[in-house]
Design a protein around this motif. Structure first.
Motif, PDB file in Angstrom:
ATOM      1  N   ARG A  46     -21.580  14.328  -7.846  1.00 13.76           N
ATOM      2  CA  ARG A  46     -20.268  14.416  -6.803  1.00 13.76           C
ATOM      3  C   ARG A  46     -20.119  15.863  -6.357  1.00 13.76           C
ATOM      4  O   ARG A  46     -20.512  16.726  -6.901  1.00 13.76           O
ATOM      5  N   LEU A  47     -19.675  15.917  -5.299  1.00 16.84           N
ATOM      6  CA  LEU A  47     -19.187  17.128  -4.625  1.00 16.84           C
ATOM      7  C   LEU A  47     -17.728  17.342  -4.301  1.00 16.84           C
ATOM      8  O   LEU A  47     -17.045  16.186  -3.883  1.00 16.84           O
ATOM      9  N   ILE A  48     -17.168  18.196  -4.646  1.00 16.43           N
ATOM     10  CA  ILE A  48     -15.793  18.550  -4.238  1.00 16.43           C
ATOM     11  C   ILE A  48     -15.789  19.841  -3.326  1.00 16.43           C
ATOM     12  O   ILE A  48     -16.249  20.898  -3.669  1.00 16.43           O
ATOM     13  N   VAL A  49     -15.456  19.500  -2.051  1.00 17.49           N
ATOM     14  CA  VAL A  49     -15.169  20.640  -1.135  1.00 17.49           C
ATOM     15  C   VAL A  49     -13.822  21.167  -1.307  1.00 17.49           C
ATOM     16  O   VAL A  49     -12.707  20.333  -1.075  1.00 17.49           O
ATOM     17  N   ASN A  50     -13.637  22.305  -1.583  1.00 15.92           N
ATOM     18  CA  ASN A  50     -12.227  23.003  -1.713  1.00 15.92           C
ATOM     19  C   ASN A  50     -12.002  24.305  -0.811  1.00 15.92           C
ATOM     20  O   ASN A  50     -12.902  25.220  -0.974  1.00 15.92           O
ATOM     21  N   THR A  51     -10.928  24.137  -0.070  1.00 13.86           N
ATOM     22  CA  THR A  51     -10.721  25.512   0.777  1.00 13.86           C
ATOM     23  C   THR A  51      -9.114  25.697   0.325  1.00 13.86           C
ATOM     24  O   THR A  51      -8.466  25.080   0.241  1.00 13.86           O
ATOM     25  N   GLY A  52      -9.140  27.170  -0.068  1.00 16.82           N
ATOM     26  CA  GLY A  52      -7.519  27.625  -0.456  1.00 16.82           C
ATOM     27  C   GLY A  52      -7.734  28.963  -0.542  1.00 16.82           C
ATOM     28  O   GLY A  52      -8.639  29.606  -0.659  1.00 16.82           O
ATOM     29  N   ASN A  53      -6.213  29.454  -0.673  1.00 14.97           N
ATOM     30  CA  ASN A  53      -6.002  30.970  -1.017  1.00 14.97           C
ATOM     31  C   ASN A  53      -6.299  31.102  -2.373  1.00 14.97           C
ATOM     32  O   ASN A  53      -5.990  30.665  -3.380  1.00 14.97           O
ATOM     33  N   GLY A  54      -6.937  32.401  -2.535  1.00 16.74           N
ATOM     34  CA  GLY A  54      -7.145  33.069  -3.733  1.00 16.74           C
ATOM     35  C   GLY A  54      -5.914  33.226  -4.760  1.00 16.74           C
ATOM     36  O   GLY A  54      -5.082  33.352  -4.183  1.00 16.74           O
ATOM     37  N   ASN A  55      -6.126  33.223  -5.891  1.00 15.05           N
ATOM     38  CA  ASN A  55      -4.895  33.357  -6.971  1.00 15.05           C
ATOM     39  C   ASN A  55      -5.070  34.390  -7.635  1.00 15.05           C
ATOM     40  O   ASN A  55      -6.102  35.219  -7.719  1.00 15.05           O
ATOM     41  N   LYS A  56      -3.894  34.810  -8.157  1.00 18.14           N
ATOM     42  CA  LYS A  56      -4.166  36.241  -9.108  1.00 18.14           C
ATOM     43  C   LYS A  56      -4.623  35.892 -10.326  1.00 18.14           C
ATOM     44  O   LYS A  56      -4.634  34.588 -10.587  1.00 18.14           O
ATOM     45  N   CYS A  76     -20.023  29.658  -3.319  1.00 22.78           N
ATOM     46  CA  CYS A  76     -19.061  30.083  -2.455  1.00 22.78           C
ATOM     47  C   CYS A  76     -19.560  30.277  -1.022  1.00 22.78           C
ATOM     48  O   CYS A  76     -20.717  30.546  -0.630  1.00 22.78           O
ATOM     49  N   VAL A  77     -18.951  29.368  -0.010  1.00 22.79           N
ATOM     50  CA  VAL A  77     -19.431  29.116   1.333  1.00 22.79           C
ATOM     51  C   VAL A  77     -18.767  30.530   2.091  1.00 22.79           C
ATOM     52  O   VAL A  77     -19.519  30.971   2.989  1.00 22.79           O
ATOM     53  N   SER A  78     -17.471  30.674   1.900  1.00 25.10           N
ATOM     54  CA  SER A  78     -16.827  31.822   2.619  1.00 25.10           C
ATOM     55  C   SER A  78     -15.712  32.536   1.699  1.00 25.10           C
ATOM     56  O   SER A  78     -15.182  31.890   0.907  1.00 25.10           O
ATOM     57  N   GLY A  79     -15.534  33.792   2.010  1.00 24.21           N
ATOM     58  CA  GLY A  79     -14.723  34.610   1.217  1.00 24.21           C
ATOM     59  C   GLY A  79     -15.290  35.185   0.032  1.00 24.21           C
ATOM     60  O   GLY A  79     -16.368  35.429   0.007  1.00 24.21           O
ATOM     61  N   GLN A  80     -14.525  35.899  -0.698  1.00 24.80           N
ATOM     62  CA  GLN A  80     -14.866  36.467  -2.003  1.00 24.80           C
ATOM     63  C   GLN A  80     -14.296  35.923  -3.145  1.00 24.80           C
ATOM     64  O   GLN A  80     -13.021  36.056  -3.294  1.00 24.80           O
ATOM     65  N   ILE A 135     -10.096  33.205  -8.111  1.00 21.34           N
ATOM     66  CA  ILE A 135      -9.581  34.479  -8.236  1.00 21.34           C
ATOM     67  C   ILE A 135      -9.976  35.167  -6.999  1.00 21.34           C
ATOM     68  O   ILE A 135     -11.104  35.415  -6.781  1.00 21.34           O
ATOM     69  N   GLY A 136      -8.710  35.907  -6.514  1.00 14.17           N
ATOM     70  CA  GLY A 136      -9.089  36.560  -5.040  1.00 14.17           C
ATOM     71  C   GLY A 136      -8.039  36.543  -4.081  1.00 14.17           C
ATOM     72  O   GLY A 136      -7.069  36.044  -4.784  1.00 14.17           O
ATOM     73  N   GLU A 137      -8.445  37.299  -2.946  1.00 12.37           N
ATOM     74  CA  GLU A 137      -7.393  37.331  -2.020  1.00 12.37           C
ATOM     75  C   GLU A 137      -7.868  36.705  -0.674  1.00 12.37           C
ATOM     76  O   GLU A 137      -9.099  36.756  -0.581  1.00 12.37           O
ATOM     77  N   GLY A 138      -7.005  36.142   0.010  1.00 12.18           N
ATOM     78  CA  GLY A 138      -7.423  35.435   1.389  1.00 12.18           C
ATOM     79  C   GLY A 138      -8.157  34.194   0.937  1.00 12.18           C
ATOM     80  O   GLY A 138      -8.155  33.565  -0.024  1.00 12.18           O
ATOM     81  N   GLU A 139      -8.510  33.723   1.970  1.00 10.41           N
ATOM     82  CA  GLU A 139      -9.223  32.203   1.886  1.00 10.41           C
ATOM     83  C   GLU A 139     -10.467  32.090   1.312  1.00 10.41           C
ATOM     84  O   GLU A 139     -11.291  33.054   1.655  1.00 10.41           O
ATOM     85  N   ILE A 140     -10.477  31.254   0.463  1.00  9.66           N
ATOM     86  CA  ILE A 140     -12.176  31.041  -0.245  1.00  9.66           C
ATOM     87  C   ILE A 140     -12.351  29.525   0.165  1.00  9.66           C
ATOM     88  O   ILE A 140     -11.496  28.571  -0.105  1.00  9.66           O
ATOM     89  N   LYS A 141     -13.453  29.272   0.723  1.00 10.02           N
ATOM     90  CA  LYS A 141     -14.177  27.858   0.898  1.00 10.02           C
ATOM     91  C   LYS A 141     -15.212  27.931  -0.270  1.00 10.02           C
ATOM     92  O   LYS A 141     -15.947  28.583  -0.227  1.00 10.02           O
ATOM     93  N   LYS A 142     -15.254  26.718  -1.015  1.00  8.48           N
ATOM     94  CA  LYS A 142     -16.307  26.517  -1.982  1.00  8.48           C
ATOM     95  C   LYS A 142     -16.595  25.264  -2.103  1.00  8.48           C
ATOM     96  O   LYS A 142     -15.942  24.387  -1.817  1.00  8.48           O
ATOM     97  N   LEU A 143     -17.895  24.865  -2.777  1.00 10.72           N
ATOM     98  CA  LEU A 143     -18.562  23.499  -2.868  1.00 10.72           C
ATOM     99  C   LEU A 143     -18.541  23.633  -4.184  1.00 10.72           C
ATOM    100  O   LEU A 143     -19.022  24.493  -5.020  1.00 10.72           O
ATOM    101  N   ILE A 144     -18.280  22.490  -4.920  1.00 14.11           N
ATOM    102  CA  ILE A 144     -18.179  22.273  -6.505  1.00 14.11           C
ATOM    103  C   ILE A 144     -19.234  21.053  -6.870  1.00 14.11           C
ATOM    104  O   ILE A 144     -18.709  19.950  -6.707  1.00 14.11           O
ATOM    105  N   PHE A 145     -20.443  21.288  -7.080  1.00 15.47           N
ATOM    106  CA  PHE A 145     -21.189  20.080  -7.510  1.00 15.47           C
ATOM    107  C   PHE A 145     -20.914  19.808  -9.072  1.00 15.47           C
ATOM    108  O   PHE A 145     -21.057  20.625  -9.764  1.00 15.47           O
TER     109      PHE A 145
END
Length: 149
Positions: A46-56, A76-80, A135-145
């Motif tokens: 399965r693939l989960i596509v997730n875009t969100g703001n980084g957390n403390k 990690c697709v974009s962001g850090q 964990i991070g600042e700003g928007e992060i887009k990631k794929l979780i297989f």
């Protein structure tokens, strides 16, 4: 745990039949424009596509987790994105019971180390790898297989 870049993904195809399928999906799709959500790609994949703001760090560590029945390939697709990590054998403070439906176990233990992923870098996290992500600042887009063992 394995940390690498997409340019080396083929090195891991032999480790599980669905690893090749996951990385081929990445090659064949415009991952930057995939909408958030879950997709079943194959039996046991399965693939989960997730875009969100980084957390403390403190917020993310509330979800310091591991899985019994799945391997995660987190890309990690974009962001850090920063991850917290510790081997499960060193964790001794469970945070609740194992959730069989969601295949997740949470821990109160503190991580041993932190690492970062950025564009086109991935981590392969096995059941022995306790981790917290996003964990991070700003928007992060990631794929979780989610690869069934």
């Amino acid at each position: 745990m394995i940390i690498d870049t997409l340019s080396n993904a083929a090195r891991y195809y032999h480790m599980h039949p669905n690893f090749k399928k996951a990385f081929e999906f990445v090659e064949q799709n415009d991952i930057a424009n995939l909408p958030d959500g879950m997709i079943t790609l194959a039996d046991g994949l399965r693939l989960i596509v997730n875009t969100g703001n980084g957390n403390k760090k403190e917020e993310a560590l509330e979800f310091f987790e591991c899985h019994d029945e799945h391997i995660d390939i987190q890309l990690c697709v974009s962001g850090q994105e920063t991850y917290a990590w510790k081997t499960r054998e060193k964790c001794n403070q469970p945070n609740g019971d194992y959730n069989t439906e969601k295949d997740v176990r949470f821990w109160l233990d503190q991580p041993d180390t932190f690492f970062q992923l950025t564009n086109n870098q991935f981590a392969i996290l096995y059941p022995e790898d306790c981790h917290a992500s996003m964990i991070g600042e700003g928007e992060i887009k990631k794929l979780i297989f989610k690869v069934k063992i």
